[in-house]
Design an enzyme around this catalytic site. Structure first.
Site, PDB file in Angstrom:
ATOM      1  N   ASP A   1       0.859  -1.173   0.000  1.00 27.20           N
ATOM      2  CA  ASP A   1       0.000   0.000   0.000  1.00 27.20           C
ATOM      3  C   ASP A   1       0.902   1.232   0.000  1.00 27.20           C
ATOM      4  OD1 ASP A   1      -2.340   1.617   0.340  1.00 27.20           O
ATOM      5  OD2 ASP A   1      -1.911   1.705   2.480  1.00 27.20           O
TER       6      ASP A   1
ATOM      7  N   ASP B   1      -0.295   4.979   1.040  1.00 25.94           N
ATOM      8  CA  ASP B   1      -0.557   5.962   2.098  1.00 25.94           C
ATOM      9  C   ASP B   1      -0.437   5.313   3.476  1.00 25.94           C
ATOM     10  OD1 ASP B   1      -2.932   8.277   0.634  1.00 25.94           O
ATOM     11  OD2 ASP B   1      -1.336   7.116  -0.295  1.00 25.94           O
TER      12      ASP B   1
END
Length: 364
Positions: free
Chosen positions: A128, A130
């Site tokens: 991922d 963020d």
């Protein structure tokens, strides 16, 4: 088909001391003043007392127990079928009690057909973006540029804890961002910070020939920038440059939904975001993140057991569960509970130890 095939495997148990000084982070740095021999005994012979059938239903034989880094220990067991479920091990009451008593976090990993060396077989690592590879939530930073941070951050927090569906949360937040300058990305590239240890981890993975990928529910300008900063192989995110079919998901630097832009008008005398997505493109939902992982596995003929996924939000849970090793990193509360494994360190370079890249420190 069971992804753990064959008659033998390796159970890798990595113990991380929770007490870590603020300057700890890189592989080989100091992690605390605890007696390493006492820590090793707790993780070795002390933990072995939990090796009872109701906790570990498989046949286990200890291969090696060692300190792989300051405050970090690892035990490797040969294991026969039926392999224990790493997620169930993590949630067993006896394991949780051991973690609490010794102030440690434990990561369990199963490797079928293990090599003779300590390196965990790995061909694909998906992250991922963020709050994982970077410290910020990009959509919150977009909100900051027009002084509506609190409103957008509140929706972000609910989405990452799984309280509302990701697509709904994305549209609600985007609707608040009308008027954000279309060139805001260049400013964000100056202020967004890469997470501690991310560079070291990616460098390690690349040196081993592992394909590295970022899959983000955020936006392509930042994902592409991060790809270049870290030297990743692929970047997938919202803000499409071109349509994409499921068969084309292999393309490097493909991005998905396009943030619609508006020309200057009376309210906003500059090109700005419209607060909506351009129609006709898929959104990077939890299902799409898992789809990217599975498509890369299929295209490159990668065994599922040789994949790693790291993320922090509820929209990462599906791809975490689909990986050979799924680790929730400094994750939201719900994700901590539901992910296959979790770790709450201060640096992503901690994952190097799990993968067999730590410096062997003997049995003390």
């Amino acid at each position: 088909m069971n992804r753990h095939q064959g008659d033998d495997g390796r159970l890798i148990i990595t113990f991380f001391a929770r007490e870590r000084p603020s300057n700890a982070g890189s592989v080989g740095t100091s992690r605390g003043q605890e007696d390493p021999k006492a820590q090793s005994m707790a993780c070795g012979s002390g933990f072995a007392q939990l090796m009872e059938p109701q906790v570990f239903p498989a046949s286990l034989t200890l291969e090696h127990h060692t300190r792989v880094g300051p405050g970090i220990f690892q035990s490797r067991y040969s294991v026969s079928l039926p392999f224990p479920n790493p997620k169930k091990l993590r949630h067993h009451a006896s394991i949780a009690a051991f973690e609490a008593l010794h102030a440690m976090e434990i990561v369990f990993d199963i490797v079928p057909h293990p090599p003779t060396n300590p390196l965990r077989p790995l061909k694909l690592a998906v992250f991922d973006m963020d709050s994982t590879l970077i410290n910020e939530e990009v959509i919150d930073e977009l909100a900051r540029s027009i002084n509506i941070t609190s409103a957008v951050s509140a929706i972000t927090a609910r989405a990452m804890n799984g309280e509302i569906e990701f697509e709904q949360s994305l549209r609600e937040r985007l609707a608040l961002l009308i008027g954000v300058k279309a060139d805001v990305w260049e400013e964000l590239k100056k202020t967004v910070t890469i997470a501690a240890g991310a560079g070291e981890l990616i460098e390690y993975l690349r040196a081993r020939g592992v394909m590295t990928v970022v899959v983000s529910g955020g936006f392509a300008p930042m994902a592409s920038w991060l790809k270049e900063q870290l030297g990743l192989d692929h970047a997938f995110a919202n803000h499409v440059r071109r349509p994409i079919s499921s068969s084309a998901v292999r393309r490097i630097d493909i991005s998905l939904n396009q943030l619609a832009e508006c020309p200057p008008n009376d309210a906003y005398p500059y090109t700005h975001l419209s607060g909506d997505l351009a129609p006709g493109y898929p959104i990077v939902t939890p299902e799409y993140k898992r789809h990217v992982l599975e498509s890369l596995i299929q295209e490159h003929s990668i065994p599922v057991s040789e994949t790693l996924v790291v993320g922090d939000g509820s929209n990462d849970l599906l791809m975490l569960g689909a990986a050979g090793l799924g680790i929730a990193w400094r994750a939201k509360e719900r994700v901590q509970r539901e992910a296959p494994q979790r770790l709450n360190g201060t640096t992503l370079s901690d994952l190097i130890y799990i993968l067999g890249g730590g410096v062997e420190g003997g049995n003390n």
